[in-house]
Scaffold this motif. Sequence first.
Motif, PDB file in Angstrom:
ATOM      1  N   GLY A   8       0.790  -1.220   0.000  1.00 18.10           N
ATOM      2  CA  GLY A   8       0.000   0.000   0.000  1.00 18.10           C
ATOM      3  C   GLY A   8       0.822   1.269   0.000  1.00 18.10           C
ATOM      4  O   GLY A   8       0.288   2.345  -0.233  1.00 18.10           O
ATOM      5  N   MET A   9       2.096   1.200   0.266  1.00 21.21           N
ATOM      6  CA  MET A   9       2.954   2.394   0.257  1.00 21.21           C
ATOM      7  C   MET A   9       3.587   2.499  -1.123  1.00 21.21           C
ATOM      8  O   MET A   9       4.048   1.497  -1.664  1.00 21.21           O
ATOM      9  N   SER A  10       3.603   3.696  -1.668  1.00 21.11           N
ATOM     10  CA  SER A  10       4.206   3.857  -2.992  1.00 21.11           C
ATOM     11  C   SER A  10       5.712   3.633  -2.880  1.00 21.11           C
ATOM     12  O   SER A  10       6.325   3.884  -1.837  1.00 21.11           O
ATOM     13  N   PHE A  11       6.272   3.164  -3.965  1.00 19.44           N
ATOM     14  CA  PHE A  11       7.699   2.869  -3.971  1.00 19.44           C
ATOM     15  C   PHE A  11       8.507   4.126  -3.694  1.00 19.44           C
ATOM     16  O   PHE A  11       9.467   4.107  -2.923  1.00 19.44           O
ATOM     17  N   GLU A  12       8.110   5.246  -4.307  1.00 14.39           N
ATOM     18  CA  GLU A  12       8.861   6.482  -4.140  1.00 14.39           C
ATOM     19  C   GLU A  12       8.873   6.937  -2.678  1.00 14.39           C
ATOM     20  O   GLU A  12       9.908   7.292  -2.138  1.00 14.39           O
ATOM     21  N   TRP A  14       8.492   5.122  -0.050  1.00 16.15           N
ATOM     22  CA  TRP A  14       9.260   4.148   0.736  1.00 16.15           C
ATOM     23  C   TRP A  14      10.760   4.413   0.590  1.00 16.15           C
ATOM     24  O   TRP A  14      11.492   4.402   1.566  1.00 16.15           O
ATOM     25  N   VAL A  15      11.208   4.690  -0.634  1.00 14.63           N
ATOM     26  CA  VAL A  15      12.618   4.994  -0.865  1.00 14.63           C
ATOM     27  C   VAL A  15      12.991   6.290  -0.155  1.00 14.63           C
ATOM     28  O   VAL A  15      14.040   6.379   0.492  1.00 14.63           O
ATOM     29  N   ASP A  16      12.137   7.297  -0.268  1.00  6.65           N
ATOM     30  CA  ASP A  16      12.399   8.567   0.414  1.00  6.65           C
ATOM     31  C   ASP A  16      12.557   8.356   1.917  1.00  6.65           C
ATOM     32  O   ASP A  16      13.420   8.961   2.558  1.00  6.65           O
ATOM     33  N   LYS A  17      11.722   7.501   2.479  1.00 11.05           N
ATOM     34  CA  LYS A  17      11.794   7.205   3.918  1.00 11.05           C
ATOM     35  C   LYS A  17      13.128   6.540   4.255  1.00 11.05           C
ATOM     36  O   LYS A  17      13.779   6.898   5.248  1.00 11.05           O
TER      37      LYS A  17
END
Length: 134
Positions: A8-12, A14-17
């Motif tokens: 449910g979390m967008s890839f972008e 998640w990467v930013d996090k």
Amino acid sequence: MTERKPAGMSFESWVDKQVRESEQRGDFAKLEGFGKPLPSLEAPYDENWWIKQKLQREGVSVLPPTLALRKEAEDVIAALPGMRTEREVRSVLAGLNEKIRANLRQPPPGPPLNLKPFDADAVVAEWREASASA
């Protein structure tokens, strides 16, 4: 180890996090070259830069065999003053001379070698003189 991306979390995001958390931990500050200018920034662009850097780091030679053997001969001669025994000098010269003879018997493609086997006795005599005067 990095955890898996939650459903449910967008890839972008998640990467930013992941990047933000790494910055907070100071992981980027520990990287080699942190805070230093990029090497070869002023050099013209070369699309094979990464291949050339890899070869340089690994010490891989892309010289034709005869040129590599000439370079090896120069390195051996330059290293002679640092050798401690006559046996070591003769052993290194014997190995080099064998490579030179093999090249002369069956020349590989490329430029000519332009080397002949070294006279071990003459080289050892020069080595003795240099060692005695040092």
